[in-house]
Design a protein around this motif. Structure first.
Motif, PDB file in Angstrom:
ATOM      1  N   UNK A   9      48.249 -14.357 -80.441  1.00  0.00           N
ATOM      2  CA  UNK A   9      48.020 -13.653 -81.704  1.00  0.00           C
ATOM      3  C   UNK A   9      46.859 -12.667 -81.551  1.00  0.00           C
ATOM      4  N   UNK A  10      45.812 -13.143 -80.884  1.00  0.00           N
ATOM      5  CA  UNK A  10      44.605 -12.333 -80.752  1.00  0.00           C
ATOM      6  C   UNK A  10      44.843 -11.116 -79.852  1.00  0.00           C
ATOM      7  N   UNK A  11      45.678 -11.278 -78.825  1.00  0.00           N
ATOM      8  CA  UNK A  11      45.850 -10.164 -77.882  1.00  0.00           C
ATOM      9  C   UNK A  11      46.426  -8.912 -78.556  1.00  0.00           C
ATOM     10  N   UNK A  12      47.310  -9.137 -79.530  1.00  0.00           N
ATOM     11  CA  UNK A  12      47.901  -7.967 -80.181  1.00  0.00           C
ATOM     12  C   UNK A  12      46.882  -7.292 -81.121  1.00  0.00           C
ATOM     13  N   UNK A  13      46.011  -8.098 -81.720  1.00  0.00           N
ATOM     14  CA  UNK A  13      44.976  -7.538 -82.600  1.00  0.00           C
ATOM     15  C   UNK A  13      43.983  -6.716 -81.776  1.00  0.00           C
ATOM     16  N   UNK A  15      54.058   0.229 -80.817  1.00  0.00           N
ATOM     17  CA  UNK A  15      54.669  -1.105 -80.830  1.00  0.00           C
ATOM     18  C   UNK A  15      53.641  -2.156 -81.229  1.00  0.00           C
ATOM     19  N   UNK A  16      54.021  -2.966 -82.174  1.00  0.00           N
ATOM     20  CA  UNK A  16      53.115  -4.022 -82.600  1.00  0.00           C
ATOM     21  C   UNK A  16      52.086  -3.521 -83.585  1.00  0.00           C
ATOM     22  N   UNK A  41      56.298  -7.085 -74.640  1.00  0.00           N
ATOM     23  CA  UNK A  41      56.496  -5.634 -74.668  1.00  0.00           C
ATOM     24  C   UNK A  41      56.496  -5.129 -76.112  1.00  0.00           C
ATOM     25  N   UNK A  42      57.149  -5.895 -77.011  1.00  0.00           N
ATOM     26  CA  UNK A  42      57.252  -5.439 -78.397  1.00  0.00           C
ATOM     27  C   UNK A  42      55.895  -5.425 -79.082  1.00  0.00           C
ATOM     28  N   UNK A  43      54.917  -6.141 -78.500  1.00  0.00           N
ATOM     29  CA  UNK A  43      53.577  -6.136 -79.073  1.00  0.00           C
ATOM     30  C   UNK A  43      52.773  -4.927 -78.620  1.00  0.00           C
ATOM     31  N   UNK A  44      53.360  -4.121 -77.759  1.00  0.00           N
ATOM     32  CA  UNK A  44      52.672  -2.917 -77.308  1.00  0.00           C
ATOM     33  C   UNK A  44      51.647  -3.186 -76.225  1.00  0.00           C
ATOM     34  N   UNK A  45      51.742  -4.325 -75.561  1.00  0.00           N
ATOM     35  CA  UNK A  45      50.797  -4.613 -74.488  1.00  0.00           C
ATOM     36  C   UNK A  45      51.047  -3.674 -73.316  1.00  0.00           C
ATOM     37  N   UNK A  46      50.007  -3.458 -72.523  1.00  0.00           N
ATOM     38  CA  UNK A  46      50.178  -2.578 -71.370  1.00  0.00           C
ATOM     39  C   UNK A  46      51.073  -3.271 -70.351  1.00  0.00           C
TER      40      UNK A  46
END
Lengths: 327, 308
Positions: free
Chosen positions: A114-118, A89-90, B211-216
């Motif tokens: 923005x940075x957290x997903x990178x 995801x992402x 969630x869609x960003x794949x975060x824990x």
């Protein structure tokens, strides 16, 4: 080349509520090639969002994949655990949601979101991630990017926020981008800019796109293929030209008639589709559209028609077409 | 930044005014209550009472007493206790506050951490057994008064099991029962409040985005969820911290803790006028400062809040 990035087979998704089982997605199959843009149209509640969220494993309780499988980029989504899903995801598949005003966290700066997903998906340091964020905001057409990074969502307009959402979605160069009514909340000029932007990036990164919309102008603008959904089923699928100019299903025809056409010379009246969507708690035995269909026959109410292939990549499920075959 | 400083200065002035008002109201109300500091000492002759009243300025008209008190207060002098002969109120409050605050601080840390954890766990396991147990626990914690909790804890751990000391504060084990008693209510309250706001927040679109960003799951719940759900808790924390730091009369009585709460009630019963004023003003000051800190915290947590 042109291999399948996404292959959905016989997918069924149900929501188990206190009132009973709601079949949100009913037996759909769908293939998407590398770099292809697919549009999914249908009215609210037709299952288009649920179907596309399932590609990310984002179906929330009490929803469940009851049957079928989803192969995406060599992953078998329906069997993957939470941790594995988080990794794709992402990164390999991202989504841009409909309402940018509520889809970003109001308490975190644009930069940190923005940075957290990178950082989550790459080995970049914070500094490198920030550089990438600057680059991404530039890519989606923002200026004064350094200042923008420190700002919060409430300081942005809707169009700007949607650009941020797109920047977040594109951050890790996904193979597939799902745009869930990504332009619906925006005014026409911004909408055109965003679509243009998506097309550019698609060409650059050879990314596939699924556009979920109920706006045929969006479909006409950027989609190569269209799937028309009704009551959780794909009732017609084909190339954009086929669907727009040679629709075979009564529902697709109805949808097109209900769409204003700026180029028409005659003063056409918009014709709404009569009736209301089916109750998914008690789905009808036959074709779900039959109760609203002007050309409904007895058989339509009794059993569901099979998919009929019209031409390459164009099929629909309607008893009317079967009749033509018999005669 | 300039608006922040301006805001702080303004709030500070307001705070001073609030404390001044509280001091004034307390002063006159206190003097309306019948009785005096020397009535409890049985065999005092009228002459001696007269002399004593003179010594402490209690024969002056109330308005003059008020003026004299306020002048001293402005210099930071809370006066001398009438009952604890000759001791400075400032010293007494300082000494007693340290005791109450020590118990209070541990209580606050415990209540906040456990309360938040319980609230989050209840929210993410909504409808499941854990959630129901936590709901029962927090309802009990809010409904049962602390003297009942204290008594129950004393009977169980002090009398039956004999594993924990029951009075005083002479070792760290002595802190356990009073801290538990005090922590029950705020812990239950925080858990309950947070469960509600957290459920609301977890339904928001930006949580789906996270969630869609794949975060824990931890990032989703804490960075995106908790931060948004915490504001009502902060509002509650201001007065809660002030109350707990300054000591609870009931709990201090039950566990024989020589803290500020007991001192406050004692001073009212004994009509120790300067002591009543001193403790009230001190409590008001802590309360006002806490609200002040809460105000600033809002801004730190939510950038949308304008400080005006």
């Amino acid at each position: 080349m042109n291999s399948c990035i996404l292959d959905i087979r016989d997918l069924e998704i149900s929501f188990f509520t206190q009132a009973g089982e709601i079949k949100a997605v009913n037996n759909i199959s769908l293939q998407l090639k590398d770099g292809e843009v697919l549009g999914i149209v249908g009215e609210s509640g037709s299952g288009k969002s649920v179907a596309s969220y399932s590609i990310m494993g984002l179906i929330a309780e009490p929803g469940k994949i009851v049957n079928g499988n989803i192969r995406f980029n060599n992953h078998t989504i329906e069997t993957m655990g939470k941790k594995e899903l988080q990794k794709i995801r992402g990164k390999e598949v991202s989504i841009v949601f409909q309402d940018p005003n509520t889809s970003l966290n109001p308490l975190l700066s644009i930069g940190s979101q923005l940075i957290e997903v990178i950082i989550r998906h790459t080995n970049k340091t914070k500094k490198e991630a920030k550089e990438r964020a600057v680059e991404l905001l530039g890519l989606v057409g923002m200026n004064e990017v350094d200042k923008r990074l420190k700002q919060y969502p409430y300081e942005f307009s809707g169009g700007m926020l949607q650009r941020v959402m797109i920047a977040i979605a594109l951050a890790c160069e996904p193979k597939l981008l799902i745009a869930d009514e990504a332009t619906t909340a925006l005014d026409a000029t911004i909408q055109a800019q965003i679509l243009e932007l998506l097309l550019q990036i698609k060409k650059k990164n050879s990314m596939s796109i699924i556009m979920i919309t109920h706006d045929f102008s969006v479909i006409a603008n950027i989609c190569e293929k269209v799937a028309v959904m009704y009551a959780g089923r794909i009732i017609e699928y084909g190339k954009t030209e086929d669907i727009l100019y040679n629709p075979k299903h009564q529902y697709t025809m109805g949808l097109l008639k209900a769409t204003p056409n700026i180029n028409s010379h005659i003063h056409e009246k918009l014709v709404p589709i009569k009736g209301s969507p089916v109750d998914l708690l008690n789905p009808p035995l036959g074709c779900p559209f039959a109760p609203r269909c002007e050309k409904c026959m007895k058989i339509c109410l009794r059993s569901m028609p099979k998919n009929k292939v019209i031409s390459d990549d164009h099929y629909t499920a309607c008893w009317l077409l079967e009749k033509k075959l018999w005669s | 930044m300039r608006s922040l400083i301006k805001h702080i200065v303004k709030r500070f002035a307001y705070s001073l005014f609030t404390i001044f008002l509280i001091a004034t109201i307390t002063f006159f109300l206190m003097n309306l209550v019948p009785g005096g500091p020397f009535l409890s000492e049985k065999n005092l002759s009228p002459q001696i009472t007269e002399v004593m009243n003179d010594k402490y300025g209690l024969n002056e008209p109330v308005i003059i007493q008020y003026k004299n008190y306020m002048i001293k207060l402005a210099q930071g002098d809370l006066g001398v206790s009438i009952i604890n002969k000759g001791r400075d109120i400032n010293d007494i409050i300082y000494e007693k506050f340290l005791i109450s605050a020590k118990v209070g601080f541990i209580t606050i840390v415990l209540a906040i951490t456990i309360g938040i954890a319980m609230g989050v766990v209840a929210a993410i396991s909504k409808g499941k057994l854990v959630d129901r147990l936590l709901t029962i626990f927090s309802t009990l914690g809010m409904a049962v008064p602390n003297f009942v909790i204290a008594t129950a804890l004393l009977i169980i751990f002090g009398v039956k099991l004999r594993i924990l000391p029951t009075y005083g504060l002479s070792s760290s084990a002595h802190f356990i029962l009073p801290v538990l008693t005090l922590a029950f209510y705020p812990m239950a309250y925080i858990a309950r409040l947070l469960r509600t706001t957290m459920l609301d927040v977890l339904d928001q679109d930006y949580i789906r985005t996270a969630r869609s960003k794949g975060l824990s799951e931890f990032q989703v719940l804490v960075k995106h969820g908790l931060r948004n759900a915490i504001t009502p808790i902060i509002t509650y924390l201001g007065p809660m911290i002030a109350y707990i730091l300054t000591g609870s009369f009931v709990v201090e009585k039950i566990f024989s803790i020589p803290g500020l709460g007991g001192e406050f009630i004692g001073s009212i019963n004994g009509r120790d006028y300067p002591m009543i004023m001193g403790t009230t003003i001190f409590l008001a000051t802590i309360m006002v400062s806490m609200n002040f800190i809460v105000d600033i915290l809002y801004k730190v947590i939510d950038p949308r809040i304008e400080l005006n």
